[in-house]
Design a protein around this motif. Structure first.
Motif, mmCIF file in Angstrom:
data_model
loop_
_atom_site.group_PDB
_atom_site.id
_atom_site.type_symbol
_atom_site.label_atom_id
_atom_site.label_comp_id
_atom_site.label_asym_id
_atom_site.label_seq_id
_atom_site.Cartn_x
_atom_site.Cartn_y
_atom_site.Cartn_z
ATOM 1 N N CYS A 99 0.830 -1.203 0.000
ATOM 2 C CA CYS A 99 0.000 0.000 0.000
ATOM 3 C C CYS A 99 0.867 1.257 0.000
ATOM 4 N N GLN A 100 2.004 1.186 0.672
ATOM 5 C CA GLN A 100 2.911 2.326 0.710
ATOM 6 C C GLN A 100 3.623 2.528 -0.628
ATOM 7 N N GLU A 101 4.013 1.441 -1.269
ATOM 8 C CA GLU A 101 4.882 1.527 -2.434
ATOM 9 C C GLU A 101 4.152 1.599 -3.766
ATOM 10 N N ILE A 102 2.876 1.178 -3.812
ATOM 11 C CA ILE A 102 2.176 1.120 -5.086
ATOM 12 C C ILE A 102 2.010 2.520 -5.660
ATOM 13 N N SER A 103 2.238 2.674 -6.948
ATOM 14 C CA SER A 103 2.049 3.972 -7.594
ATOM 15 C C SER A 103 0.559 4.182 -7.859
ATOM 16 N N GLU A 125 -0.319 -6.165 15.759
ATOM 17 C CA GLU A 125 0.211 -7.091 16.765
ATOM 18 C C GLU A 125 -0.646 -7.089 18.027
ATOM 19 N N TYR A 126 -1.333 -5.966 18.278
ATOM 20 C CA TYR A 126 -2.252 -5.874 19.417
ATOM 21 C C TYR A 126 -3.615 -6.490 19.103
ATOM 22 N N GLY A 127 -3.811 -6.885 17.836
ATOM 23 C CA GLY A 127 -5.089 -7.446 17.429
ATOM 24 C C GLY A 127 -6.127 -6.406 17.060
ATOM 25 N N LEU A 128 -5.699 -5.166 16.806
ATOM 26 C CA LEU A 128 -6.628 -4.068 16.533
ATOM 27 C C LEU A 128 -6.686 -3.689 15.055
ATOM 28 N N ALA A 129 -5.663 -4.010 14.313
ATOM 29 C CA ALA A 129 -5.643 -3.758 12.867
ATOM 30 C C ALA A 129 -5.609 -5.096 12.144
ATOM 31 N N LYS A 130 -6.267 -5.155 11.001
ATOM 32 C CA LYS A 130 -6.334 -6.417 10.274
ATOM 33 C C LYS A 130 -6.094 -6.185 8.787
ATOM 34 N N SER A 131 -5.735 -7.255 8.111
ATOM 35 C CA SER A 131 -5.487 -7.175 6.673
ATOM 36 C C SER A 131 -6.275 -8.254 5.941
ATOM 37 N N ILE A 132 -6.610 -7.947 4.710
ATOM 38 C CA ILE A 132 -7.210 -8.911 3.788
ATOM 39 C C ILE A 132 -6.233 -9.080 2.644
ATOM 40 N N GLU A 133 -5.871 -10.319 2.365
ATOM 41 C CA GLU A 133 -4.907 -10.599 1.309
ATOM 42 C C GLU A 133 -5.591 -11.278 0.119
ATOM 43 N N VAL A 134 -5.192 -10.887 -1.081
ATOM 44 C CA VAL A 134 -5.711 -11.466 -2.317
ATOM 45 C C VAL A 134 -4.542 -12.067 -3.082
ATOM 46 N N LYS A 139 0.700 -15.943 -5.375
ATOM 47 C CA LYS A 139 1.390 -14.672 -5.185
ATOM 48 C C LYS A 139 0.411 -13.603 -4.716
ATOM 49 N N LEU A 140 0.871 -12.731 -3.820
ATOM 50 C CA LEU A 140 0.053 -11.640 -3.329
ATOM 51 C C LEU A 140 -0.115 -10.599 -4.433
ATOM 52 N N VAL A 141 -1.359 -10.364 -4.840
ATOM 53 C CA VAL A 141 -1.614 -9.439 -5.949
ATOM 54 C C VAL A 141 -2.535 -8.286 -5.546
ATOM 55 N N GLY A 142 -3.031 -8.311 -4.319
ATOM 56 C CA GLY A 142 -3.909 -7.237 -3.880
ATOM 57 C C GLY A 142 -4.243 -7.387 -2.409
ATOM 58 N N GLY A 143 -4.881 -6.363 -1.876
ATOM 59 C CA GLY A 143 -5.294 -6.440 -0.484
ATOM 60 C C GLY A 143 -5.535 -5.070 0.111
ATOM 61 N N PHE A 144 -5.941 -5.058 1.355
ATOM 62 C CA PHE A 144 -6.148 -3.807 2.075
ATOM 63 C C PHE A 144 -6.049 -4.065 3.564
ATOM 64 N N SER A 157 -6.170 1.667 3.525
ATOM 65 C CA SER A 157 -5.580 1.754 2.198
ATOM 66 C C SER A 157 -5.648 0.391 1.530
ATOM 67 N N MET A 158 -5.665 0.390 0.202
ATOM 68 C CA MET A 158 -5.677 -0.867 -0.541
ATOM 69 C C MET A 158 -4.729 -0.768 -1.727
ATOM 70 N N PHE A 159 -4.380 -1.920 -2.263
ATOM 71 C CA PHE A 159 -3.518 -1.943 -3.441
ATOM 72 C C PHE A 159 -3.943 -3.076 -4.355
ATOM 73 N N SER A 160 -3.550 -2.971 -5.607
ATOM 74 C CA SER A 160 -3.869 -4.005 -6.585
ATOM 75 C C SER A 160 -2.762 -4.056 -7.623
ATOM 76 N N LYS A 161 -2.231 -5.240 -7.848
ATOM 77 C CA LYS A 161 -1.182 -5.418 -8.849
ATOM 78 C C LYS A 161 -1.728 -6.001 -10.151
ATOM 79 N N VAL A 162 -2.927 -6.574 -10.097
ATOM 80 C CA VAL A 162 -3.601 -7.074 -11.294
ATOM 81 C C VAL A 162 -5.036 -6.563 -11.276
ATOM 82 N N SER A 163 -5.643 -6.536 -12.418
ATOM 83 C CA SER A 163 -6.991 -6.010 -12.553
ATOM 84 C C SER A 163 -7.978 -6.734 -11.634
ATOM 85 N N ASN A 164 -8.774 -5.946 -10.924
ATOM 86 C CA ASN A 164 -9.885 -6.422 -10.084
ATOM 87 C C ASN A 164 -9.465 -7.086 -8.771
#
Length: 214
Positions: A99-103, A125-134, A139-144, A157-164
């Motif tokens: 999410c930080q590096e994606i243009s 690490e405290y269990g208060l923030a979570k992620s969804i991986e696609v 290979k990891l191609v998206g998530g938020f 924030s979210m990112f996507s390396k392939v369409s959809n």
């Protein structure tokens, strides 16, 4: 403009303080304790790295009610064909780094500083923030990622390396958790999330829902 004291974790009440164009306060620090407290009040940090920290609670607020999720026919076909696989909280560091590096179109650089990224990792690490991986073909191609407060999920924030990919991850998340979600906070308007059913509501309505579900 309300300036925060670095030695005291407090904010003006966003229900009665409008700030300037959604900015509630400035300054303070990015400790996990302060950021977590801010989210519980409906406030989030958003600023350019190297500049002073700005704390926001915009009015209106861009949100999605799970029952109002819109899934196009083309996206439903993608979901039914299992083009992607999904997981949760398995690759938080990878997701937030992407999410930080994606243009992004129309953006020069990133708003997600290294310091803020480390704060979110600590909250995870405290269990208060979570992620969804696609993933696709392993290979990891998206998530938020975001902050969970009761039945309200505050998307960051979210990112996507392939369409959809990010759209599929969002649909997966909403459909999987809608029985336990009252609201998804999208913060500020994007056409991407509007196409999925997100809409604007008054700040006071958002804060009422947020506080009811804590």
């Amino acid at each position: 403009m309300f300036r925060l004291d670095e030695n005291e974790i407090s904010f003006p009440d966003p229900a009665i303080y409008d700030g300037h164009e959604g900015v509630i306060a400035l300054g303070g620090d990015l400790s996990a304790e302060r950021v977590w407290f801010a989210y519980q009040l409906g406030i989030f940090p958003w600023y350019n790295p190297g500049e002073e920290i700005l704390w926001w609670c915009p009015d209106p607020r861009f949100v999605l009610f799970p029952d109002e999720l819109k899934v196009s026919k083309s996206m439903r076909k993608i979901m039914n064909r299992n083009v992607f696989t999904f997981s949760e909280n398995q690759k938080f560091r990878e997701v937030i780094r992407n999410c930080q590096e994606i243009s992004r179109r129309g953006q020069d650089g990133t708003w997600l500083s290294d310091e803020l990224m480390q704060t979110f990792i600590q909250l995870h690490e405290y269990g208060l923030a979570k992620s969804i991986e696609v993933c696709q073909d392993g290979k990891l191609v998206g998530g938020f990622y975001g902050i969970q407060i009761g039945k309200v999920f505050c998307g960051e924030s979210m990112f996507s390396k392939v369409s959809n990919a990010s759209k599929a991850g969002f649909i997966y998340f909403v459909e999987t958790h809608k029985e336990h979600l009252q609201l998804i906070d999208c913060q500020s308007h994007t056409e991407h999330l509007e196409s999925l059913g997100a809409t604007m509501i008054p700040k006071k309505e958002f804060l009422k829902i947020l506080h009811e579900k804590q």
